[in-house]
Design a protein around this motif. Structure first.
Motif, PDB file in Angstrom:
ATOM      1  N   ASP A 193       0.833  -1.203   0.000  1.00 44.06           N
ATOM      2  CA  ASP A 193       0.000   0.000   0.000  1.00 44.06           C
ATOM      3  C   ASP A 193       0.873   1.260   0.000  1.00 44.06           C
ATOM      4  O   ASP A 193       2.041   1.223   0.373  1.00 44.06           O
ATOM      5  N   TYR A 194       0.257   2.374  -0.392  1.00 47.15           N
ATOM      6  CA  TYR A 194       0.940   3.660  -0.486  1.00 47.15           C
ATOM      7  C   TYR A 194       0.416   4.607   0.591  1.00 47.15           C
ATOM      8  O   TYR A 194      -0.788   4.708   0.810  1.00 47.15           O
ATOM      9  N   LYS A 221      -3.152   8.033   3.692  1.00 47.69           N
ATOM     10  CA  LYS A 221      -3.054   7.231   2.478  1.00 47.69           C
ATOM     11  C   LYS A 221      -2.658   8.173   1.346  1.00 47.69           C
ATOM     12  O   LYS A 221      -3.072   9.337   1.314  1.00 47.69           O
ATOM     13  N   THR A 253      -2.740   9.788  -2.339  1.00 48.13           N
ATOM     14  CA  THR A 253      -3.825  10.014  -3.298  1.00 48.13           C
ATOM     15  C   THR A 253      -3.546   9.212  -4.570  1.00 48.13           C
ATOM     16  O   THR A 253      -2.413   8.787  -4.823  1.00 48.13           O
ATOM     17  N   ASN A 254      -4.576   9.025  -5.386  1.00 55.24           N
ATOM     18  CA  ASN A 254      -4.393   8.313  -6.658  1.00 55.24           C
ATOM     19  C   ASN A 254      -3.354   9.012  -7.527  1.00 55.24           C
ATOM     20  O   ASN A 254      -2.534   8.361  -8.174  1.00 55.24           O
ATOM     21  N   GLU A 255      -3.389  10.348  -7.546  1.00 56.40           N
ATOM     22  CA  GLU A 255      -2.422  11.117  -8.336  1.00 56.40           C
ATOM     23  C   GLU A 255      -0.992  10.870  -7.838  1.00 56.40           C
ATOM     24  O   GLU A 255      -0.072  10.680  -8.633  1.00 56.40           O
ATOM     25  N   GLU A 256      -0.811  10.866  -6.540  1.00 59.86           N
ATOM     26  CA  GLU A 256       0.519  10.606  -5.971  1.00 59.86           C
ATOM     27  C   GLU A 256       1.013   9.204  -6.316  1.00 59.86           C
ATOM     28  O   GLU A 256       2.193   9.005  -6.626  1.00 59.86           O
ATOM     29  N   ILE A 257       0.113   8.232  -6.284  1.00 58.61           N
ATOM     30  CA  ILE A 257       0.483   6.856  -6.621  1.00 58.61           C
ATOM     31  C   ILE A 257       0.908   6.756  -8.092  1.00 58.61           C
ATOM     32  O   ILE A 257       1.902   6.101  -8.415  1.00 58.61           O
ATOM     33  N   ILE A 258       0.187   7.419  -8.967  1.00 61.69           N
ATOM     34  CA  ILE A 258       0.537   7.412 -10.399  1.00 61.69           C
ATOM     35  C   ILE A 258       1.916   8.029 -10.608  1.00 61.69           C
ATOM     36  O   ILE A 258       2.740   7.495 -11.356  1.00 61.69           O
ATOM     37  N   GLU A 272       4.541   5.539  -9.396  1.00 56.49           N
ATOM     38  CA  GLU A 272       4.715   4.405 -10.308  1.00 56.49           C
ATOM     39  C   GLU A 272       5.439   4.813 -11.590  1.00 56.49           C
ATOM     40  O   GLU A 272       6.273   4.060 -12.100  1.00 56.49           O
TER      41      GLU A 272
END
Length: 104
Positions: free
Chosen positions: A13-14, A73, A75-80, A83
């Motif tokens: 998890d991020y 947690k 954010t989706n943007e941070e995870i992208i 990656e």
């Protein structure tokens, strides 16, 4: 998640931390938990950390985190962003190497 709160983290998890530096710079660490450590204390995990300062990616390195310091947690943007930065990098420098690079 609040700083200092007991968090249950999951491998893979991020998470993220946010900090405003003394000079007003906004720093965010996007953290991917990769495994548990061999320490007796289970609240220390191995991770890969993407360091972002004022919206600019500064570095990506491996390190360890105390789980109570993970604020939220990612954010989706941070995870992208994490990656995309991580793609094609076979091995990461350590936190110590990243700090030395910043100082030099």
């Amino acid at each position: 998640m609040n700083r200092g709160a007991e968090v249950s983290v999951k491998i893979g998890d991020y998470y993220a931390t946010d900090y405003t530096d003394i000079d007003g710079s906004i720093e965010t660490n996007v953290i991917k938990v990769t495994s548990k450590t061999r320490y007796i204390n289970p609240s220390i995990v191995k991770a890969e950390t993407l360091w972002i300062r004022n919206g600019i990616v500064k570095d990506l390195y491996s390190n360890e985190w105390v789980t109570s310091l993970l604020q939220r947690k990612a954010t989706n943007e941070e995870i992208i962003i994490f990656e995309r930065c991580r793609e094609g990098i076979p091995g990461l420098k350590t936190y110590g190497e990243a700090v030395a690079d910043e100082v030099i």
